[in-house]
Scaffold this motif. Sequence first.
Motif, PDB file in Angstrom:
ATOM      1  N   SER A 166     -16.722  51.929  53.898  1.00 50.83           N
ATOM      2  CA  SER A 166     -17.336  51.219  52.777  1.00 50.83           C
ATOM      3  C   SER A 166     -16.249  50.480  52.011  1.00 50.83           C
ATOM      4  CB  SER A 166     -18.091  52.184  51.866  1.00 50.83           C
ATOM      5  OG  SER A 166     -17.210  53.105  51.271  1.00 50.83           O
ATOM      6  N   PHE A 167     -16.654  49.656  51.053  1.00 52.17           N
ATOM      7  CA  PHE A 167     -15.718  48.759  50.367  1.00 52.17           C
ATOM      8  C   PHE A 167     -14.546  49.496  49.751  1.00 52.17           C
ATOM      9  CE2 PHE A 167     -14.291  46.489  46.556  1.00 52.17           C
ATOM     10  CZ  PHE A 167     -13.915  45.272  47.114  1.00 52.17           C
ATOM     11  N   GLY A 168     -14.802  50.610  49.080  1.00 47.69           N
ATOM     12  CA  GLY A 168     -13.714  51.371  48.462  1.00 47.69           C
ATOM     13  C   GLY A 168     -13.396  50.884  47.062  1.00 47.69           C
ATOM     14  N   SER A 169     -12.160  50.443  46.837  1.00 44.65           N
ATOM     15  CA  SER A 169     -11.693  50.031  45.512  1.00 44.65           C
ATOM     16  C   SER A 169     -11.227  48.579  45.533  1.00 44.65           C
ATOM     17  CB  SER A 169     -10.538  50.922  45.042  1.00 44.65           C
ATOM     18  OG  SER A 169     -10.938  52.271  44.959  1.00 44.65           O
ATOM     19  N   GLN A 170     -11.588  47.859  44.484  1.00 48.73           N
ATOM     20  CA  GLN A 170     -11.218  46.454  44.360  1.00 48.73           C
ATOM     21  C   GLN A 170      -9.727  46.295  44.073  1.00 48.73           C
ATOM     22  OE1 GLN A 170     -13.377  43.697  44.454  1.00 48.73           O
ATOM     23  NE2 GLN A 170     -11.738  42.249  44.108  1.00 48.73           N
ATOM     24  N   ILE A 171      -9.064  45.430  44.859  1.00 50.52           N
ATOM     25  CA  ILE A 171      -7.678  45.037  44.600  1.00 50.52           C
ATOM     26  C   ILE A 171      -7.710  43.521  44.433  1.00 50.52           C
ATOM     27  CG2 ILE A 171      -5.294  45.136  45.432  1.00 50.52           C
ATOM     28  CD1 ILE A 171      -6.583  47.904  45.177  1.00 50.52           C
ATOM     29  N   ASN A 172      -7.433  43.016  43.220  1.00 53.91           N
ATOM     30  CA  ASN A 172      -7.650  41.579  43.020  1.00 53.91           C
ATOM     31  C   ASN A 172      -6.531  40.911  42.234  1.00 53.91           C
ATOM     32  OD1 ASN A 172      -8.129  42.039  40.245  1.00 53.91           O
ATOM     33  ND2 ASN A 172     -10.335  42.246  40.544  1.00 53.91           N
ATOM     34  N   SER A 173      -6.690  39.584  42.061  1.00 48.28           N
ATOM     35  CA  SER A 173      -5.651  38.776  41.419  1.00 48.28           C
ATOM     36  C   SER A 173      -5.578  38.981  39.917  1.00 48.28           C
ATOM     37  CB  SER A 173      -5.892  37.286  41.724  1.00 48.28           C
ATOM     38  OG  SER A 173      -7.185  36.892  41.296  1.00 48.28           O
ATOM     39  N   SER A 174      -6.541  39.693  39.339  1.00 49.82           N
ATOM     40  CA  SER A 174      -6.479  40.019  37.908  1.00 49.82           C
ATOM     41  C   SER A 174      -5.601  41.231  37.637  1.00 49.82           C
ATOM     42  CB  SER A 174      -7.892  40.273  37.353  1.00 49.82           C
ATOM     43  OG  SER A 174      -8.688  39.109  37.440  1.00 49.82           O
ATOM     44  N   GLY A 175      -5.098  41.822  38.707  1.00 49.95           N
ATOM     45  CA  GLY A 175      -4.219  42.971  38.543  1.00 49.95           C
ATOM     46  C   GLY A 175      -4.873  44.302  38.836  1.00 49.95           C
ATOM     47  N   ALA A 176      -6.130  44.275  39.323  1.00 49.36           N
ATOM     48  CA  ALA A 176      -6.763  45.531  39.730  1.00 49.36           C
ATOM     49  C   ALA A 176      -5.947  46.131  40.871  1.00 49.36           C
ATOM     50  CB  ALA A 176      -8.192  45.289  40.173  1.00 49.36           C
ATOM     51  N   ALA A 177      -5.580  47.391  40.728  1.00 52.38           N
ATOM     52  CA  ALA A 177      -4.709  48.046  41.696  1.00 52.38           C
ATOM     53  C   ALA A 177      -5.102  49.505  41.817  1.00 52.38           C
ATOM     54  CB  ALA A 177      -3.245  47.921  41.272  1.00 52.38           C
ATOM     55  N   LYS A 178      -4.647  50.132  42.911  1.00 52.59           N
ATOM     56  CA  LYS A 178      -5.002  51.524  43.190  1.00 52.59           C
ATOM     57  C   LYS A 178      -3.776  52.234  43.745  1.00 52.59           C
ATOM     58  CE  LYS A 178      -8.235  54.755  43.468  1.00 52.59           C
ATOM     59  NZ  LYS A 178      -9.413  54.730  44.338  1.00 52.59           N
ATOM     60  N   ALA A 179      -3.682  53.524  43.507  1.00 49.40           N
ATOM     61  CA  ALA A 179      -2.524  54.285  43.985  1.00 49.40           C
ATOM     62  C   ALA A 179      -2.914  55.730  44.244  1.00 49.40           C
ATOM     63  CB  ALA A 179      -1.388  54.220  42.970  1.00 49.40           C
ATOM     64  N   TYR A 180      -2.081  56.379  45.054  1.00 43.62           N
ATOM     65  CA  TYR A 180      -2.279  57.784  45.397  1.00 43.62           C
ATOM     66  C   TYR A 180      -0.925  58.487  45.331  1.00 43.62           C
ATOM     67  CZ  TYR A 180      -3.157  61.982  48.145  1.00 43.62           C
ATOM     68  OH  TYR A 180      -3.246  63.283  48.558  1.00 43.62           O
ATOM     69  N   SER A 181      -0.886  59.678  44.751  1.00 46.80           N
ATOM     70  CA  SER A 181       0.384  60.401  44.630  1.00 46.80           C
ATOM     71  C   SER A 181       0.434  61.596  45.561  1.00 46.80           C
ATOM     72  CB  SER A 181       0.604  60.865  43.184  1.00 46.80           C
ATOM     73  OG  SER A 181      -0.317  61.878  42.832  1.00 46.80           O
ATOM     74  N   PHE A 182       1.648  61.901  46.013  1.00 53.80           N
ATOM     75  CA  PHE A 182       1.849  63.063  46.880  1.00 53.80           C
ATOM     76  C   PHE A 182       3.260  63.601  46.647  1.00 53.80           C
ATOM     77  CE2 PHE A 182       3.178  59.276  49.122  1.00 53.80           C
ATOM     78  CZ  PHE A 182       4.344  59.619  49.767  1.00 53.80           C
ATOM     79  N   THR A 183       3.432  64.882  46.895  1.00 57.36           N
ATOM     80  CA  THR A 183       4.723  65.540  46.694  1.00 57.36           C
ATOM     81  C   THR A 183       5.195  66.175  47.995  1.00 57.36           C
ATOM     82  OG1 THR A 183       4.258  66.002  44.366  1.00 57.36           O
ATOM     83  CG2 THR A 183       5.966  67.333  45.428  1.00 57.36           C
ATOM     84  N   MET A 184       6.448  65.888  48.357  1.00 55.70           N
ATOM     85  CA  MET A 184       7.034  66.501  49.535  1.00 55.70           C
ATOM     86  C   MET A 184       7.353  67.975  49.244  1.00 55.70           C
ATOM     87  SD  MET A 184       6.996  63.964  51.580  1.00 55.70           S
ATOM     88  CE  MET A 184       7.970  64.605  52.964  1.00 55.70           C
ATOM     89  N   PRO A 185       7.187  68.867  50.235  1.00 53.24           N
ATOM     90  CA  PRO A 185       7.459  70.299  50.000  1.00 53.24           C
ATOM     91  C   PRO A 185       8.905  70.532  49.561  1.00 53.24           C
ATOM     92  CG  PRO A 185       6.290  69.972  52.069  1.00 53.24           C
ATOM     93  CD  PRO A 185       6.693  68.610  51.602  1.00 53.24           C
ATOM     94  N   ALA A 186       9.077  71.362  48.538  1.00 47.76           N
ATOM     95  CA  ALA A 186      10.418  71.613  48.004  1.00 47.76           C
ATOM     96  C   ALA A 186      11.314  72.301  49.021  1.00 47.76           C
ATOM     97  CB  ALA A 186      10.310  72.452  46.738  1.00 47.76           C
TER      98      ALA A 186
END
Length: 210
Positions: free
Chosen positions: A35-55
């Motif tokens: 499905s479409f998911g999240s809009q990424i556009n020229s107005s600056g709409a952006a998306k991100a995902y965070s993750f941590t490497m095992p210590a």
Amino acid sequence: MSKTFAAVVLAAGASLASAQVALIGNLPAPGASLSFGSQINSSGAAKAYSFTMPAAGDDYFLETVDVAITSFTAGDSVTFSIRADDGSLNPTGSTLGSVTVTSDGSTTEGIFSLDFAQSVTLEAGSLYWLRADLAAGSASGIGWGRESPAVAPTGFIADTGGYRFRSSSNANWGGSSVFNTFQINGSVVPTPGAAAILGLGGLAAARRRR
């Protein structure tokens, strides 16, 4: 160096150099719908995902990142970057590496593999962000797609902050429950001993060519 030993060294070096693994992600099964998911556009709409490497784990070279892109029309470009964490719980840290993909018009959606070619080292115990922005010069927007029904990311590294989204360049980042599709792939950074084996493998190959 004997031919037998040279063959053993070359085999060990090849094994060490090609051990790419999936670190975390939620790629769809073959035939699954996007499905479409999240809009990424020229107005600056952006998306991100965070993750941590095992210590307590290894450092990894970032090899490739696979992402789902939808509504991808000819000339559109999107940049996926890996960013350091700046402690703000938002993907606003320094860019460690990035890859831009541009649509050639042959397909409007699919899974695209972005080659980071070991340009980023993911260090044990550190938090990182995978972030999507529309590249400069792209007039329309694209979607960072997701599987339908949604699937949460899994892997042997930690899902620490989930997804964050902003609707424009002037908007604040906020949480998001849309599980955009991706997979982060890496290979273990060789230890000094393993690196020595790789060096011997190169020396063995050179001698065999003489």
